[in-house]
Design a protein around this motif. Structure first.
Motif, PDB file in Angstrom:
ATOM      1  N   GLY A  13      -4.721   5.486  -3.408  1.00 25.28           N
ATOM      2  CA  GLY A  13      -5.047   4.315  -3.721  1.00 25.28           C
ATOM      3  C   GLY A  13      -6.360   3.827  -3.054  1.00 25.28           C
ATOM      4  O   GLY A  13      -6.451   2.513  -2.721  1.00 25.28           O
ATOM      5  N   ILE A  45       0.655  -1.124   0.118  1.00 31.31           N
ATOM      6  CA  ILE A  45       0.046   0.106  -0.076  1.00 31.31           C
ATOM      7  C   ILE A  45       0.803   1.140  -0.215  1.00 31.31           C
ATOM      8  O   ILE A  45       1.958   1.367   0.899  1.00 31.31           O
ATOM      9  N   ARG A  54       1.503  -0.170  -5.696  1.00 32.86           N
ATOM     10  CA  ARG A  54       0.211  -0.427  -5.129  1.00 32.86           C
ATOM     11  C   ARG A  54      -0.232  -2.060  -5.570  1.00 32.86           C
ATOM     12  O   ARG A  54      -0.366  -1.946  -6.635  1.00 32.86           O
TER      13      ARG A  54
END
Length: 204
Positions: A23, A18, A164
């Motif tokens: 995102g 992450i 991501r």
């Protein structure tokens, strides 16, 4: 994946890598959107059927996509072209009613493309109203599970070139049933020849 008749019922997403910002994933509640419609729009929605397809202009829908992603989409995601006719309102096993739209929608059956676009905007705008949505900020290791028959979701592409990685699994669904008891129907399923096959054919 509403371009197929029995699109996935449940989706599971796990955050692996992450980015420090951006995102997020957003979900919209399509049952709440239907429930919030005025009576006249409910009646209209229940009478409409729409064509959904995976054949669309990927670059126009996702202008931020890389050339590699667009190439992958063209070679694999639409290697088989689907067109499926769904009711705009499906009845869930719980008895609740859910709007079936999203960006695989192409047109309303029996209606011009221009009017189809207007109808899409009307009903889609009810789905994406703030009161019908939630936004999730990911942490590595998070797992999200959602009912794909009663929601729409999208990832927010606001993290630039940061890495991501999320992993998704889906559980098969059932063919939607309309308010009057009819079921969705696949109108087209055409397998396109792979690029390598096309080159071999040309060379021959």
């Amino acid at each position: 994946m509403t371009f197929v008749d029995a699109y996935p019922e449940i989706s599971v997403l796990r955050g692996v890598v992450i980015p420090p910002y951006g995102g997020d994933t957003m979900w919209a509640n399509t049952v709440a959107a239907y429930d919030g419609l005025p009576a006249a729009l409910k009646a209209l929605a229940e009478s409409l059927w729409a064509i959904h397809s995976n054949l669309y202009d990927y670059a126009a829908v996702r202008p931020e996509a890389s050339a590699a992603a667009a190439r992958y989409y063209g070679e694999f995601f639409i290697s088989t072209v689907y067109e499926t006719e769904h009711p705009l309102v499906r009845v869930l096993p719980s008895g609740e009613r859910s709007l079936v739209l999203g960006y695989f929608f192409r047109r309303v059956v029996g209606v011009s493309q221009s009017d189809s676009n207007h109808l899409f905007e009307i009903f889609q705008s009810h789905i994406t109203r703030p009161e019908n949505t939630v936004r999730w900020r990911w942490n590595a290791g998070d797992v999200a599970i959602w009912d794909n028959t009663a929601t729409q979701h999208c990832a927010i592409n606001d993290y630039g070139d940061q890495k991501r990685v999320v992993r998704r699994a889906t559980i098969n669904g059932e063919v939607p049933i309309s308010v009057d008891g009819r079921t969705s129907v696949t109108r087209r399923k055409t397998t396109k020849p792979a690029a390598a096959d096309l080159k071999q054919t040309a060379a021959a």
